[in-house]
Write a protein that holds these residues in place. Structure first.
Motif, PDB file in Angstrom:
ATOM      1  N   CYS A 148       0.822  -1.205   0.000  1.00 47.74           N
ATOM      2  CA  CYS A 148       0.000   0.000   0.000  1.00 47.74           C
ATOM      3  C   CYS A 148       0.864   1.267   0.000  1.00 47.74           C
ATOM      4  N   ASN A 149       0.208   2.383  -0.257  1.00 43.60           N
ATOM      5  CA  ASN A 149       0.862   3.688  -0.278  1.00 43.60           C
ATOM      6  C   ASN A 149       0.427   4.453   0.973  1.00 43.60           C
ATOM      7  N   LEU A 150       1.345   4.580   1.923  1.00 42.22           N
ATOM      8  CA  LEU A 150       1.002   5.226   3.184  1.00 42.22           C
ATOM      9  C   LEU A 150       0.752   6.714   3.028  1.00 42.22           C
ATOM     10  N   LYS A 151       1.186   7.279   1.915  1.00 40.14           N
ATOM     11  CA  LYS A 151       0.972   8.700   1.677  1.00 40.14           C
ATOM     12  C   LYS A 151      -0.376   8.973   1.007  1.00 40.14           C
ATOM     13  N   ASP A 152      -1.010   7.958   0.532  1.00 36.78           N
ATOM     14  CA  ASP A 152      -2.304   8.118  -0.146  1.00 36.78           C
ATOM     15  C   ASP A 152      -3.242   7.034   0.375  1.00 36.78           C
ATOM     16  N   PHE A 153      -4.083   7.394   1.339  1.00 39.58           N
ATOM     17  CA  PHE A 153      -4.967   6.403   1.956  1.00 39.58           C
ATOM     18  C   PHE A 153      -6.158   6.051   1.059  1.00 39.58           C
ATOM     19  N   ASN A 154      -6.308   6.784  -0.043  1.00 39.12           N
ATOM     20  CA  ASN A 154      -7.366   6.446  -1.001  1.00 39.12           C
ATOM     21  C   ASN A 154      -6.910   5.427  -2.040  1.00 39.12           C
ATOM     22  N   TYR A 155      -5.641   5.122  -1.971  1.00 39.38           N
ATOM     23  CA  TYR A 155      -5.088   4.168  -2.945  1.00 39.38           C
ATOM     24  C   TYR A 155      -5.568   2.757  -2.604  1.00 39.38           C
ATOM     25  N   ILE A 156      -6.128   2.074  -3.609  1.00 35.44           N
ATOM     26  CA  ILE A 156      -6.602   0.699  -3.438  1.00 35.44           C
ATOM     27  C   ILE A 156      -5.995  -0.156  -4.560  1.00 35.44           C
ATOM     28  N   ARG A 157      -5.404  -1.246  -4.177  1.00 38.00           N
ATOM     29  CA  ARG A 157      -4.817  -2.175  -5.161  1.00 38.00           C
ATOM     30  C   ARG A 157      -5.847  -3.284  -5.426  1.00 38.00           C
ATOM     31  N   ASN A 158      -6.740  -3.036  -6.367  1.00 37.21           N
ATOM     32  CA  ASN A 158      -7.842  -3.976  -6.624  1.00 37.21           C
ATOM     33  C   ASN A 158      -7.398  -5.265  -7.291  1.00 37.21           C
ATOM     34  N   ALA A 159      -6.356  -5.200  -8.082  1.00 37.36           N
ATOM     35  CA  ALA A 159      -5.972  -6.375  -8.874  1.00 37.36           C
ATOM     36  C   ALA A 159      -5.352  -7.487  -8.026  1.00 37.36           C
ATOM     37  N   LEU A 160      -4.605  -7.130  -6.987  1.00 35.28           N
ATOM     38  CA  LEU A 160      -3.840  -8.121  -6.229  1.00 35.28           C
ATOM     39  C   LEU A 160      -4.758  -8.845  -5.238  1.00 35.28           C
ATOM     40  N   GLU A 161      -5.374  -9.926  -5.714  1.00 36.51           N
ATOM     41  CA  GLU A 161      -6.343 -10.677  -4.911  1.00 36.51           C
ATOM     42  C   GLU A 161      -5.777 -11.972  -4.344  1.00 36.51           C
ATOM     43  N   ASP A 162      -4.586 -12.355  -4.760  1.00 32.42           N
ATOM     44  CA  ASP A 162      -4.057 -13.665  -4.366  1.00 32.42           C
ATOM     45  C   ASP A 162      -2.609 -13.507  -3.900  1.00 32.42           C
ATOM     46  N   ILE A 163      -2.413 -13.457  -2.575  1.00 34.30           N
ATOM     47  CA  ILE A 163      -1.075 -13.371  -1.987  1.00 34.30           C
ATOM     48  C   ILE A 163      -0.893 -14.579  -1.073  1.00 34.30           C
ATOM     49  N   ARG A 164       0.129 -15.377  -1.361  1.00 32.55           N
ATOM     50  CA  ARG A 164       0.411 -16.574  -0.564  1.00 32.55           C
ATOM     51  C   ARG A 164       1.737 -16.392   0.162  1.00 32.55           C
ATOM     52  N   LEU A 165       1.653 -16.356   1.496  1.00 35.69           N
ATOM     53  CA  LEU A 165       2.850 -16.259   2.340  1.00 35.69           C
ATOM     54  C   LEU A 165       2.916 -17.380   3.363  1.00 35.69           C
ATOM     55  N   ASP A 166       2.052 -18.367   3.209  1.00 35.37           N
ATOM     56  CA  ASP A 166       2.065 -19.483   4.150  1.00 35.37           C
ATOM     57  C   ASP A 166       3.346 -20.299   3.984  1.00 35.37           C
ATOM     58  N   GLY A 167       3.795 -20.849   5.093  1.00 41.39           N
ATOM     59  CA  GLY A 167       5.037 -21.601   5.074  1.00 41.39           C
ATOM     60  C   GLY A 167       6.256 -20.736   5.264  1.00 41.39           C
ATOM     61  N   ASN A 168       6.082 -19.473   5.645  1.00 45.98           N
ATOM     62  CA  ASN A 168       7.179 -18.553   5.942  1.00 45.98           C
ATOM     63  C   ASN A 168       7.177 -18.231   7.445  1.00 45.98           C
ATOM     64  N   PRO A 169       8.317 -17.919   8.014  1.00 42.94           N
ATOM     65  CA  PRO A 169       8.384 -17.559   9.439  1.00 42.94           C
ATOM     66  C   PRO A 169       8.005 -16.105   9.686  1.00 42.94           C
ATOM     67  N   ILE A 170       6.853 -15.690   9.187  1.00 40.17           N
ATOM     68  CA  ILE A 170       6.396 -14.311   9.343  1.00 40.17           C
ATOM     69  C   ILE A 170       5.045 -14.307  10.035  1.00 40.17           C
ATOM     70  N   ASN A 171       4.841 -13.301  10.918  1.00 41.37           N
ATOM     71  CA  ASN A 171       3.586 -13.117  11.622  1.00 41.37           C
ATOM     72  C   ASN A 171       2.845 -11.957  10.961  1.00 41.37           C
ATOM     73  N   LEU A 172       1.813 -12.247  10.209  1.00 44.20           N
ATOM     74  CA  LEU A 172       1.082 -11.220   9.456  1.00 44.20           C
ATOM     75  C   LEU A 172       0.343 -10.248  10.360  1.00 44.20           C
ATOM     76  N   SER A 173       0.029 -10.642  11.567  1.00 37.70           N
ATOM     77  CA  SER A 173      -0.723  -9.763  12.466  1.00 37.70           C
ATOM     78  C   SER A 173       0.122  -8.603  12.969  1.00 37.70           C
ATOM     79  N   ARG A 174       1.412  -8.626  12.789  1.00 39.95           N
ATOM     80  CA  ARG A 174       2.274  -7.545  13.264  1.00 39.95           C
ATOM     81  C   ARG A 174       2.211  -6.312  12.360  1.00 39.95           C
ATOM     82  N   THR A 175       1.769  -6.445  11.150  1.00 36.89           N
ATOM     83  CA  THR A 175       1.719  -5.310  10.209  1.00 36.89           C
ATOM     84  C   THR A 175       0.312  -5.180   9.634  1.00 36.89           C
TER      85      THR A 175
END
Length: 330
Positions: free
Chosen positions: A287-314
């Motif tokens: 996302c663009n933190l400088k533009d809160f109206n910015y919406i990324r409509n196309a990106l509907e499929d993001i797979r990060l499972d199987g990584n040592p990352i906690n998505l709830s932190r961000t």
């Protein structure tokens, strides 16, 4: 007087009846039957019996058939086959006749000859592989390198072979090539600009190899699949995908990538990074933190499972996305 006249007329009528052919024939038949009554019927002529059977099937109402000699039907008499020696001579003459050469356009690795340039196995490419229109299929042929391709090739498939390296010259001047699929080979290295000479290249599939460095790719790409390789921290160029304004699918599953390769173009629909080594993500990754109206409509499929990352932190990293990425939230 009248009685005498009637008597004379009766005699004339009786005489006329006796003299008729039917009467005489019947008399002859009667005499013949009486003379031959004792003849053994089993010894009679078989031909007469056939005539009797045929005539007995006719009735008075059946039309009378005039029996005559009919013209024989047209018949094409078979032409005698040639002897084995003559057939062998004809086959030998056909083999000796020179073929009319039909040159396939010159390939990337040599001059154009019949059925394409010769491969490492001393066979024309389109004889060793299968060429259908602009598509060349070289799957599962135990190839050690990319064969020379006809210049009009648009789609090239060389899956399940033994190719170990992609050289810069393998796809030089291939101006019409749109898709390359090298799935399941033994590729360890790719010359950095091996794919940069193709102005129409859109899809590259190099999954299931041993690649550690993703090469530079043209801006025309719409699909990149480099899953199941050894791509690590330094295996991707800085801002490698930034200018790919038509990129739709980026698959880097099962590698050693430890970060999300930003910036990503707005056209991207699917990003698969599962089973890598990604441990953190910035809030401005998508996302663009400088533009809160910015919406990324196309990106509907993001797979990060199987990584040592906690998505709830961000949590702020997903506010512009239509869907939250798939991965661990704890």
């Amino acid at each position: 007087m009248r009685m005498l006249v009637r008597l004379i007329l009766g005699l004339f009528v009786l005489k006329a009846v006796v003299a008729s052919p039917r009467f005489s024939r019947q008399a002859d038949l009667d005499s013949y039957d009486s003379a031959n009554y004792d003849v053994d019927l089993d010894n009679s002529n078989l031909e007469n019996q056939d005539i009797y059977d045929y005539e007995e099937g006719l009735t008075i109402d059946d039309p009378q058939i005039e029996i005559g000699t009919l013209a024989p039907p047209d018949y094409n008499y078979p032409v005698p086959e040639a002897s084995i020696e003559e057939q062998e001579e004809e086959e030998a003459e056909e083999e000796e006749m020179p073929l009319k050469p039909q040159l396939v356009p010159q390939g990337s690795g040599g001059s154009g000859v019949l059925m394409g340039p010769d491969t490492q196995k001393d066979m024309p490419t389109c004889l060793l592989c299968t060429c259908l229109g602009g598509s060349v299929y070289c799957d599962d042929l135990k190839l050690d390198s990319v064969p020379p391709l006809p210049k009009d090739t648009t789609h090239f498939y060389a899956r399940y072979n033994r190719i170990t390296k992609i050289n810069k010259s393998d796809f030089a001047n291939m101006n019409k090539l749109k898709r390359i699929d090298l799935t399941a080979n033994e590729i360890k290295s790719i010359d950095d600009r091996a794919f940069m000479g193709m102005p129409q290249l859109e899809e590259l599939v190099i999954r299931e190899n041993h690649i550690s460095q993703l090469p530079a790719l043209p801006e025309t790409m719409s699909l990149i699949d480099a899953s199941h390789n050894n791509i690590g921290t330094k295996g991707i160029h800085r801002e490698a995908f930034k200018d790919m304004t038509s990129l739709l699918y980026l698959y880097l599953t099962d590698n050693n990538v430890d970060y999300i390769p930003v910036p990503l173009p707005d056209s991207l629909r699917s990003l698969h990074l599962q089973r890598n080594n990604i441990q953190m993500m910035h809030e401005d990754t998508f996302c663009n933190l400088k533009d809160f109206n910015y919406i990324r409509n196309a990106l509907e499929d993001i797979r990060l499972d199987g990584n040592p990352i906690n998505l709830s932190r961000t949590p702020q990293a997903y506010v512009c996305l239509p869907r939250i990425p798939i991965g661990d939230l704890i």
